[in-house]
Design a protein around this motif. Structure first.
Motif, mmCIF file in Angstrom:
data_model
loop_
_atom_site.group_PDB
_atom_site.id
_atom_site.type_symbol
_atom_site.label_atom_id
_atom_site.label_comp_id
_atom_site.label_asym_id
_atom_site.label_seq_id
_atom_site.Cartn_x
_atom_site.Cartn_y
_atom_site.Cartn_z
ATOM 1 N N ASN A 86 0.833 -1.227 0.000
ATOM 2 C CA ASN A 86 0.000 0.000 0.000
ATOM 3 C C ASN A 86 0.858 1.263 0.000
ATOM 4 N N ASP A 89 -0.832 4.845 0.394
ATOM 5 C CA ASP A 89 -1.301 5.098 1.775
ATOM 6 C C ASP A 89 -0.113 5.377 2.689
ATOM 7 N N ASN A 90 0.946 4.600 2.510
ATOM 8 C CA ASN A 90 2.116 4.774 3.379
ATOM 9 C C ASN A 90 2.820 6.107 3.141
ATOM 10 N N LYS A 93 1.096 8.622 5.161
ATOM 11 C CA LYS A 93 1.451 8.486 6.589
ATOM 12 C C LYS A 93 2.839 9.054 6.867
#
Ligand code: CMX
Length: 137
Positions: A86, A89-90, A93
């Motif tokens: 992912n 998404d990472n 983050k």
């Protein structure tokens, strides 16, 4: 974000052919792929060491970032690449942790991986790459 393993270690070299010979002679293993990554202006050569690879990087052009690196620091370890799932998404983050992204979105790198770099100025001086294998999503 928990990386599954070190995907590869990128090593900047002036001369790919002689660097390939060095690794083949040292470890008795064969380079399994040579690939030009045109947008990065590098020619790469890969060796497998268990789950990790060694990626040799030869600049194709004097204004390649790898050419600049060699000029400044000499040949040697250029980046460490971590395998993640992912990636998009990472990256979001990582940015929330105030770590500077070089690539805000995943892009295509060598071997068809989705990749993104983190700036060494915000990672303790290590150029980090995050890699996602699109076939293992
Ligand atoms: N590791 C650690 N520090 C590095 C570095 C590296 N590989 N490359 C540059 N730096 C440091 C420099 O030493 C410099 O620090 P000082 O200001 O203290 O001198 C600072 O980062 C800025 O360096 P620069 O020479 O001015 O270079 P740029 O800012 O033009 O670019 C970077 C640096 C990391 C943003 C750029 O190299 C980049 O975008 N890299 C990601 C893409 C890449 O590396 N592609 C090649 C590999 C492709 C592949 O694997 O297929």
């Amino acid at each position: 974000m928990i990386p599954t393993h070190i995907e590869h270690i990128g090593i900047a070299v002036k001369d790919l052919k002689s660097a390939i010979s060095f690794y083949e002679n040292l470890f008795g293993i064969k380079c399994y792929a040579i690939e030009e990554v045109a947008d990065q202006k590098v020619r790469t050569a890969f060796f497998k060491i268990g789950a990790t690879k060694i990626e040799l990087l030869e600049p194709m052009d004097a204004d390649s970032s790898v050419a600049k690196f060699i000029e400044k620091k000499g040949e040697g370890v250029h980046h460490v690449a971590f395998a993640v799932q992912n990636l998009a998404d990472n990256l979001a983050k990582v940015e929330e942790k105030n770590i500077q992204l070089i690539d805000k979105q995943p892009r295509k790198g060598a071997e068809g991986l989705n990749i993104a770099f983190l700036h060494p100025k915000s990672t303790g001086g290590v150029l980090m790459e995050l890699c996602e294998n699109p076939n293992q999503k």
